[in-house]
Design an enzyme around this catalytic site. Structure first.
Site, mmCIF file in Angstrom:
data_model
loop_
_atom_site.group_PDB
_atom_site.id
_atom_site.type_symbol
_atom_site.label_atom_id
_atom_site.label_comp_id
_atom_site.label_asym_id
_atom_site.label_seq_id
_atom_site.Cartn_x
_atom_site.Cartn_y
_atom_site.Cartn_z
ATOM 1 N N LYS A 41 0.827 -1.230 0.000
ATOM 2 C CA LYS A 41 0.000 0.000 0.000
ATOM 3 C C LYS A 41 0.848 1.261 0.000
ATOM 4 C CE LYS A 41 -2.478 -0.535 3.817
ATOM 5 N NZ LYS A 41 -1.509 -0.467 4.631
ATOM 6 N N ARG A 118 -8.855 2.223 9.473
ATOM 7 C CA ARG A 118 -8.515 0.812 9.678
ATOM 8 C C ARG A 118 -9.568 0.119 10.533
ATOM 9 N NH1 ARG A 118 -2.446 1.435 9.156
ATOM 10 N NH2 ARG A 118 -1.572 -0.635 8.965
ATOM 11 N N ARG A 157 11.348 -7.037 3.428
ATOM 12 C CA ARG A 157 11.189 -5.593 3.220
ATOM 13 C C ARG A 157 12.223 -4.798 4.024
ATOM 14 N NH1 ARG A 157 5.452 -2.635 4.026
ATOM 15 N NH2 ARG A 157 5.645 -3.237 6.209
ATOM 16 N N ARG A 190 11.749 -2.712 9.555
ATOM 17 C CA ARG A 190 10.825 -2.156 10.551
ATOM 18 C C ARG A 190 10.626 -3.166 11.670
ATOM 19 N NH1 ARG A 190 5.648 0.185 7.339
ATOM 20 N NH2 ARG A 190 4.666 -0.967 9.029
ATOM 21 N N ARG A 201 -0.377 -8.496 13.374
ATOM 22 C CA ARG A 201 -0.882 -7.463 12.455
ATOM 23 C C ARG A 201 -1.867 -8.064 11.450
ATOM 24 N NH1 ARG A 201 4.206 -5.053 9.788
ATOM 25 N NH2 ARG A 201 2.797 -3.540 8.901
HETATM 26 P P1 AMP Z 1 1.423 1.170 8.572
HETATM 27 O O1 AMP Z 1 2.672 1.920 8.292
HETATM 28 O O2 AMP Z 1 0.224 1.750 7.871
HETATM 29 O O3 AMP Z 1 1.559 -0.316 8.355
HETATM 30 O O4 AMP Z 1 1.104 1.375 10.131
HETATM 31 C C1 AMP Z 1 2.010 0.911 11.122
HETATM 32 C C2 AMP Z 1 1.288 0.722 12.437
HETATM 33 O O5 AMP Z 1 0.740 1.989 12.861
HETATM 34 C C3 AMP Z 1 0.096 -0.214 12.411
HETATM 35 O O6 AMP Z 1 0.467 -1.573 12.519
HETATM 36 C C4 AMP Z 1 -0.706 0.284 13.602
HETATM 37 O O7 AMP Z 1 -0.117 -0.153 14.822
HETATM 38 C C5 AMP Z 1 -0.488 1.795 13.538
HETATM 39 N N1 AMP Z 1 -1.556 2.455 12.748
HETATM 40 C C6 AMP Z 1 -1.388 3.207 11.627
HETATM 41 N N2 AMP Z 1 -2.554 3.679 11.187
HETATM 42 C C7 AMP Z 1 -3.502 3.206 12.041
HETATM 43 C C8 AMP Z 1 -4.911 3.318 12.107
HETATM 44 N N3 AMP Z 1 -5.614 4.029 11.191
HETATM 45 N N4 AMP Z 1 -5.558 2.690 13.128
HETATM 46 C C9 AMP Z 1 -4.891 1.991 14.057
HETATM 47 N N5 AMP Z 1 -3.559 1.822 14.047
HETATM 48 C C10 AMP Z 1 -2.860 2.425 13.042
#
Ligand code: AMP
Length: 261
Positions: A41, A118, A157, A190, A201
């Site tokens: 994404k 989310r 990654r 990460r 996740r």
């Molecule tokens: P991402 O980079 O989008 O994979 O986000 C990394 C982490 O940030 C996720 O695994 C969640 O712990 C947190 N996170 C990011 N956006 C959200 C959201 N909209 N709702 C809840 N947790 C979020």
């Protein structure tokens, strides 16, 4: 597309005043990107942002940047702890974070929301907010990929610690090991890409985020795209599925993001 000041407004919430002021442009693009962790994404948001001129707004980037603060607030500390476990950050913290950045939703260039919403509560908040602002979503893109491929993508990654460019040790290696081709920054894994965290996740995605597909399908907004192939192939497939060509007729002399301030 977002200039450095607008990027600061998104990441820091700096100057993100919430006024009912909206300046429209001829062709803003406004999309939500959905997909399981590792589906690509973030990479697609970046590529689509270059093609469409819309701003890439990632809530994950906001939380990761906030976590580096030497004096984290209680909300930032709680968000960081949730991320480290692989859990979702609570809706309350996420929505507060979005409220501080509402200005970015009014960006004249449009937006690509990567990682938000989310959960159903977040989606309903966004529906109401956009309704109040009189800003319609153009679509919700759901990237689909078999689970085995997701696990392989996540374990290989690597992300640039500085500019956040994304690589893969096998399918998109950098020219020099562990060094970003774009900015020379160090490539890191990460902490939430570790296998034990990835499992949590994935569960959070299935239970909390996947139901959003139905929510947006009912609104006639859902577009599903196979996330197989190279990032550029996926981008082209996405643009084709959306029925839009690149919208790069953005004026060089003005910053559409600035119109939202
Ligand atoms: P991402 O980079 O989008 O994979 O986000 C990394 C982490 O940030 C996720 O695994 C969640 O712990 C947190 N996170 C990011 N956006 C959200 C959201 N909209 N709702 C809840 N947790 C979020």
């Amino acid at each position: 597309m977002c200039d450095i000041h607008s990027r600061v407004a998104w990441i820091c919430g700096e100057g993100a005043v919430d006024e009912p002021e909206h300046v429209s442009r001829a062709l803003p693009s406004r999309y939500v990107l959905l997909g399981a962790p590792g589906v690509g994404k973030g990479t697609q948001a970046k590529l689509l942002s270059e093609s469409l001129g819309a701003c890439h707004l990632s809530t994950g980037d906001v939380f990761r940047a906030a976590a580096t603060s030497p004096t984290p607030t209680a909300a930032v500390a709680a968000a960081q702890a949730a991320m480290q476990r692989g859990d979702l950050v609570t809706d309350e913290i996420v929505i507060d974070t979005m409220v501080e950045r509402c200005r970015c939703l009014r960006c004249g260039a449009g937006f690509l929301l990567d990682g938000f919403p989310r959960s159903l509560s977040q989606a309903k908040w966004l529906d109401e907010r956009l309704d109040q602002l009189g800003i319609p979503l153009d679509g919700v893109i759901s990237y689909e990929l078999p689970i085995e491929e997701i696990v392989s993508r996540l374990s290989g990654r690597r992300t640039c610690a500085d500019c956040k460019s994304v690589y893969h040790v096998d399918s998109r290696p950098p020219a020099r090991a562990d060094v970003c081709d774009d900015c020379g920054g160090q490539l890191v894994q990460r902490s939430d890409d570790r296998p034990e965290v990835v499992r949590i996740r994935m569960d959070a995605y299935r239970q909390t985020t996947e139901p959003l597909k139905q929510h947006y399908q009912q609104q006639g907004l859902l577009v599903t795209v196979a996330a197989t192939g190279s990032p550029e192939e996926i981008r082209d497939r996405t643009l084709q599925a959306l029925g839009v060509g690149p919208r790069l007729e953005v004026c060089d002399h003005c910053d559409p993001c600035a119109q939202a301030s």
